[in-house]
Design a protein around this motif. Structure first.
Motif, PDB file in Angstrom:
ATOM      1  N   UNK A   1       0.837  -1.205   0.000  1.00 49.74           N
ATOM      2  CA  UNK A   1       0.000   0.000   0.000  1.00 49.74           C
ATOM      3  C   UNK A   1       0.869   1.250   0.000  1.00 49.74           C
ATOM      4  N   UNK A   2       1.931   1.222   0.775  1.00 49.79           N
ATOM      5  CA  UNK A   2       2.850   2.371   0.828  1.00 49.79           C
ATOM      6  C   UNK A   2       3.479   2.625  -0.540  1.00 49.79           C
TER       7      UNK A   2
ATOM      8  N   UNK B   1       3.697   5.587  -5.714  1.00 42.15           N
ATOM      9  CA  UNK B   1       3.584   5.541  -7.169  1.00 42.15           C
ATOM     10  C   UNK B   1       2.472   6.465  -7.654  1.00 42.15           C
ATOM     11  N   UNK B   2       1.338   6.441  -6.962  1.00 42.00           N
ATOM     12  CA  UNK B   2       0.204   7.288  -7.343  1.00 42.00           C
ATOM     13  C   UNK B   2       0.581   8.766  -7.278  1.00 42.00           C
ATOM     14  N   UNK B   3       1.304   9.167  -6.231  1.00 43.38           N
ATOM     15  CA  UNK B   3       1.729  10.564  -6.114  1.00 43.38           C
ATOM     16  C   UNK B   3       2.692  10.934  -7.243  1.00 43.38           C
TER      17      UNK B   3
ATOM     18  N   UNK C   1       1.661  13.472 -14.552  1.00 42.12           N
ATOM     19  CA  UNK C   1       0.546  13.851 -15.419  1.00 42.12           C
ATOM     20  C   UNK C   1       0.377  15.370 -15.464  1.00 42.12           C
ATOM     21  N   UNK C   2       0.514  16.026 -14.329  1.00 48.68           N
ATOM     22  CA  UNK C   2       0.396  17.491 -14.292  1.00 48.68           C
ATOM     23  C   UNK C   2       1.502  18.118 -15.125  1.00 48.68           C
TER      24      UNK C   2
END
Length: 124
Positions: free
Chosen positions: A10-11, A16-18, A24-25
């Protein structure tokens, strides 16, 4: 042991999501510059096709003035978009779908209700 691996997974997913979101930004910001280059290439192709059809155009002489002119037209359209309120409405709709802003609005609504209740209690 299993719980430790699950927490570790999960960590890593959160990290990875951040990273992915930040990438993407940054990509979205760079796409505006890519679209400017793309419009220049399309203009170049248009001028070269006109030469193939027998229209005498000196690409080296007319490319930059036409490119700058097309940029001015696009900037004018963007200005009109902003002045006519399309940008504001688009931002409002986009913000309504943003979970961060919806959470802020719901919290502000709760605060306003508490303030209204406390003012009613003081009056009584």
């Amino acid at each position: 042991m299993y719980q430790k691996k699950k927490n570790n997974l999960i960590k890593h997913f959160v990290n990875f999501r951040a990273f992915f979101s930040l990438s993407k930004v940054n990509l979205q910001r760079s796409l505006t510059y890519v679209s400017l280059l793309n419009s220049g290439m399309i203009l170049f192709l248009l001028l070269s096709k006109l030469q193939e059809y027998g229209i005498s155009i000196h690409i080296t002489k007319w490319f930059f003035p036409l490119f700058l002119g097309s940029l001015m037209v696009m900037a004018t359209i963007g200005y009109l978009d902003y002045k006519l309120g399309f940008h504001t409405e688009e931002s409002r709709v986009s913000s309504e779908r943003n979970p961060y802003f919806t959470e802020i609005i719901s919290r502000l609504d709760k605060i306003e209700k508490k303030l209204a209740n406390s003012k009613r209690k003081k009056r009584k």
